[in-house]
Design an enzyme around this catalytic site. Sequence first.
Site, mmCIF file in Angstrom:
data_model
loop_
_atom_site.group_PDB
_atom_site.id
_atom_site.type_symbol
_atom_site.label_atom_id
_atom_site.label_comp_id
_atom_site.label_asym_id
_atom_site.label_seq_id
_atom_site.Cartn_x
_atom_site.Cartn_y
_atom_site.Cartn_z
ATOM 1 N N HIS A 19 -51.786 -47.821 -8.522
ATOM 2 C CA HIS A 19 -52.383 -46.573 -8.023
ATOM 3 C C HIS A 19 -51.991 -46.278 -6.571
ATOM 4 O O HIS A 19 -52.241 -45.177 -6.099
ATOM 5 C CB HIS A 19 -53.906 -46.678 -8.135
ATOM 6 C CG HIS A 19 -54.580 -45.523 -8.811
ATOM 7 N ND1 HIS A 19 -53.920 -44.528 -9.494
ATOM 8 C CD2 HIS A 19 -55.900 -45.209 -8.898
ATOM 9 C CE1 HIS A 19 -54.788 -43.661 -9.972
ATOM 10 N NE2 HIS A 19 -55.999 -44.047 -9.622
ATOM 11 N N ASN A 66 -60.199 -40.646 -6.171
ATOM 12 C CA ASN A 66 -60.846 -39.548 -6.890
ATOM 13 C C ASN A 66 -61.413 -38.455 -5.993
ATOM 14 O O ASN A 66 -61.838 -37.417 -6.481
ATOM 15 C CB ASN A 66 -61.942 -40.092 -7.807
ATOM 16 C CG ASN A 66 -61.376 -40.966 -8.911
ATOM 17 O OD1 ASN A 66 -60.171 -41.086 -9.076
ATOM 18 N ND2 ASN A 66 -62.258 -41.583 -9.658
#
Length: 185
Positions: A19, A66
């Site tokens: 990520h 996020n």
Amino acid sequence: MYIIAGLGNPGKRYDGTRHNVGFEAIDLLAHRNGIKVNKLKHKALYGEGFWGGEKVVLVKPQTFMNLSGESLRDMMEFYKLDIKNLIVIYDDVDIEVGTLRIRQKGSSGSHNGMKSIIHQLQSHDFPRIRIGIGKPQYGDLADYVLGRFSKEEISPTVEAIERAALAVESIVKEGIELAMNRYNG
């Protein structure tokens, strides 16, 4: 002027994870261009420099993946920048490991960081560079993206990050069309 944002999660525990390839691309760009990414403001680590007469701001949002859009919204408002002068670099599970996809605009796909950015900026009309990290053969997707690359994946991923950095420099200096033709795939 350009804001170049690499997406990732802050903190040592996320270094080297799938990520965080966006952060790694920013680190490489900073190193290649002598820019220190060490200022903390707008919920981001960032640094400013110049390439070929263009001001660039290298950004690593510190909001966790996020919520990346919160940081980039603040940066865009502060610099009063046109949406087309934002470039976002991030991981993509829908692309094979080591592959790049450069687009002028597009949807978020399944990427929560991009969903946050598109929601906060109310636009999807900005260039993006997706670095392929592949899909898990089995198991939880969250565990996969927060996991580390296998030995076989490291070399193609490092090469993809290097190509992503070159693509960003090409976009800033020569335009996105040339960068897409040169670095996609």
